[in-house]
Design a protein around this motif. Structure first.
Motif, PDB file in Angstrom:
ATOM      1  N   ASN A  35       1.213   7.993   5.537  1.00  0.00           N
ATOM      2  CA  ASN A  35       0.675   6.958   4.654  1.00  0.00           C
ATOM      3  C   ASN A  35      -0.793   6.676   4.893  1.00  0.00           C
ATOM      4  OD1 ASN A  35       2.533   5.436   2.667  1.00  0.00           O
ATOM      5  ND2 ASN A  35       3.835   6.148   4.337  1.00  0.00           N
ATOM      6  N   LEU A  36      -1.279   6.905   6.090  1.00  0.00           N
ATOM      7  CA  LEU A  36      -2.720   6.786   6.309  1.00  0.00           C
ATOM      8  C   LEU A  36      -3.460   7.821   5.464  1.00  0.00           C
ATOM      9  CD1 LEU A  36      -2.872   6.152  10.145  1.00  0.00           C
ATOM     10  CD2 LEU A  36      -3.778   4.665   8.352  1.00  0.00           C
ATOM     11  N   PHE A  37      -2.973   9.058   5.490  1.00  0.00           N
ATOM     12  CA  PHE A  37      -3.596  10.093   4.660  1.00  0.00           C
ATOM     13  C   PHE A  37      -3.436   9.773   3.176  1.00  0.00           C
ATOM     14  CE2 PHE A  37      -3.247  12.626   8.578  1.00  0.00           C
ATOM     15  CZ  PHE A  37      -4.531  13.154   8.619  1.00  0.00           C
ATOM     16  N   MET A  38      -2.262   9.284   2.786  1.00  0.00           N
ATOM     17  CA  MET A  38      -2.018   8.964   1.388  1.00  0.00           C
ATOM     18  C   MET A  38      -2.975   7.878   0.895  1.00  0.00           C
ATOM     19  SD  MET A  38       1.356   7.389  -0.469  1.00  0.00           S
ATOM     20  CE  MET A  38       1.039   5.764   0.150  1.00  0.00           C
ATOM     21  N   THR A  39      -3.154   6.850   1.714  1.00  0.00           N
ATOM     22  CA  THR A  39      -4.046   5.751   1.317  1.00  0.00           C
ATOM     23  C   THR A  39      -5.463   6.246   1.101  1.00  0.00           C
ATOM     24  OG1 THR A  39      -2.669   4.126   2.442  1.00  0.00           O
ATOM     25  CG2 THR A  39      -4.964   3.503   2.028  1.00  0.00           C
ATOM     26  N   PHE A  40      -5.938   7.119   2.000  1.00  0.00           N
ATOM     27  CA  PHE A  40      -7.290   7.650   1.842  1.00  0.00           C
ATOM     28  C   PHE A  40      -7.373   8.638   0.694  1.00  0.00           C
ATOM     29  CE2 PHE A  40      -7.775   5.702   5.938  1.00  0.00           C
ATOM     30  CZ  PHE A  40      -9.054   5.189   5.865  1.00  0.00           C
ATOM     31  N   ALA A  41      -6.307   9.391   0.441  1.00  0.00           N
ATOM     32  CA  ALA A  41      -6.311  10.327  -0.693  1.00  0.00           C
ATOM     33  C   ALA A  41      -6.307   9.570  -2.020  1.00  0.00           C
ATOM     34  CB  ALA A  41      -5.108  11.267  -0.614  1.00  0.00           C
ATOM     35  N   LEU A  91       5.932   9.329  11.826  1.00  0.00           N
ATOM     36  CA  LEU A  91       5.425  10.362  10.907  1.00  0.00           C
ATOM     37  C   LEU A  91       5.121   9.778   9.526  1.00  0.00           C
ATOM     38  CD1 LEU A  91       7.729  13.369  11.884  1.00  0.00           C
ATOM     39  CD2 LEU A  91       5.288  13.109  12.379  1.00  0.00           C
ATOM     40  N   LEU A  92       5.974   8.870   9.050  1.00  0.00           N
ATOM     41  CA  LEU A  92       5.721   8.241   7.750  1.00  0.00           C
ATOM     42  C   LEU A  92       4.462   7.376   7.797  1.00  0.00           C
ATOM     43  CD1 LEU A  92       9.307   7.258   6.547  1.00  0.00           C
ATOM     44  CD2 LEU A  92       7.796   9.011   5.572  1.00  0.00           C
ATOM     45  N   PHE A 152       7.866   0.112   2.452  1.00  0.00           N
ATOM     46  CA  PHE A 152       7.395  -0.926   3.368  1.00  0.00           C
ATOM     47  C   PHE A 152       6.175  -0.429   4.155  1.00  0.00           C
ATOM     48  CE2 PHE A 152       7.289  -3.133   7.427  1.00  0.00           C
ATOM     49  CZ  PHE A 152       7.278  -4.449   7.001  1.00  0.00           C
ATOM     50  N   ILE A 153       6.270   0.783   4.671  1.00  0.00           N
ATOM     51  CA  ILE A 153       5.147   1.359   5.422  1.00  0.00           C
ATOM     52  C   ILE A 153       3.941   1.544   4.513  1.00  0.00           C
ATOM     53  CG2 ILE A 153       4.338   3.429   6.630  1.00  0.00           C
ATOM     54  CD1 ILE A 153       7.195   3.699   7.767  1.00  0.00           C
ATOM     55  N   THR A 154       4.167   2.032   3.296  1.00  0.00           N
ATOM     56  CA  THR A 154       3.077   2.242   2.347  1.00  0.00           C
ATOM     57  C   THR A 154       2.299   0.951   2.103  1.00  0.00           C
ATOM     58  OG1 THR A 154       4.185   4.059   1.216  1.00  0.00           O
ATOM     59  CG2 THR A 154       2.524   2.882  -0.042  1.00  0.00           C
ATOM     60  N   LEU A 155       3.016  -0.117   1.814  1.00  0.00           N
ATOM     61  CA  LEU A 155       2.330  -1.378   1.519  1.00  0.00           C
ATOM     62  C   LEU A 155       1.682  -1.979   2.761  1.00  0.00           C
ATOM     63  CD1 LEU A 155       4.814  -2.842  -1.065  1.00  0.00           C
ATOM     64  CD2 LEU A 155       2.515  -1.980  -1.479  1.00  0.00           C
ATOM     65  N   THR A 156       2.274  -1.786   3.919  1.00  0.00           N
ATOM     66  CA  THR A 156       1.677  -2.287   5.160  1.00  0.00           C
ATOM     67  C   THR A 156       0.386  -1.536   5.469  1.00  0.00           C
ATOM     68  OG1 THR A 156       3.859  -2.906   6.013  1.00  0.00           O
ATOM     69  CG2 THR A 156       2.070  -2.675   7.618  1.00  0.00           C
TER      70      THR A 156
END
Length: 123
Positions: free
Chosen positions: A14-20, A9-10, A82-86
């Motif tokens: 984070n995919l949505f966060m990166t695009f936002a 889920l995280l 970690f997930i965010t940066l990856t």
């Protein structure tokens, strides 16, 4: 199982966060998007951020130890970072294609893995 669900889920969050957060810098190449003013771009980003939260909030609720999950708050935060940066790195290199992965990025990831180890280690 709850740990894996939390991480999944995280990752989606984070995919949505990166695009936002950063997608609008690339979306300007699209004709319809390039015509939007700042307010329009903000609204599109907020729309994407909504889905970030749709996945992030349940991830933290499922994963938090006081809700029966395996992680404490420090662990959830370090996993999130970690997930965010990856996800950000993969999107930047392979989707946005704006940067190349360098040795300094790899060293930084090794240090992040070390940070995860230190946070999860029971001393």
């Amino acid at each position: 199982m709850k740990g894996a669900l939390t991480i999944l889920l995280l990752t989606i969050s984070n995919l949505f966060m990166t695009f936002a957060w950063y997608g609008h810098l690339q979306f300007k190449k699209l004709a319809w998007f390039s015509k939007l003013g700042l307010v329009g771009v903000i609204l599109v980003s907020w729309g994407l951020a909504f889905f970030e939260y749709v996945f992030q909030v349940p991830a933290n609720r499922v994963g938090f130890e006081e809700n029966g999950g395996p992680f404490n708050l420090f662990q959830l935060k370090v996993i999130q970072e970690f997930i965010t940066l990856t996800v950000f790195t993969l999107c930047t290199v392979y989707v946005f294609k704006t940067d190349k992965l360098g040795w300094n990025h790899l060293v930084g990831f090794v240090l992040l893995i070390l940070a995860v180890y230190v946070i999860f280690k029971k001393w």
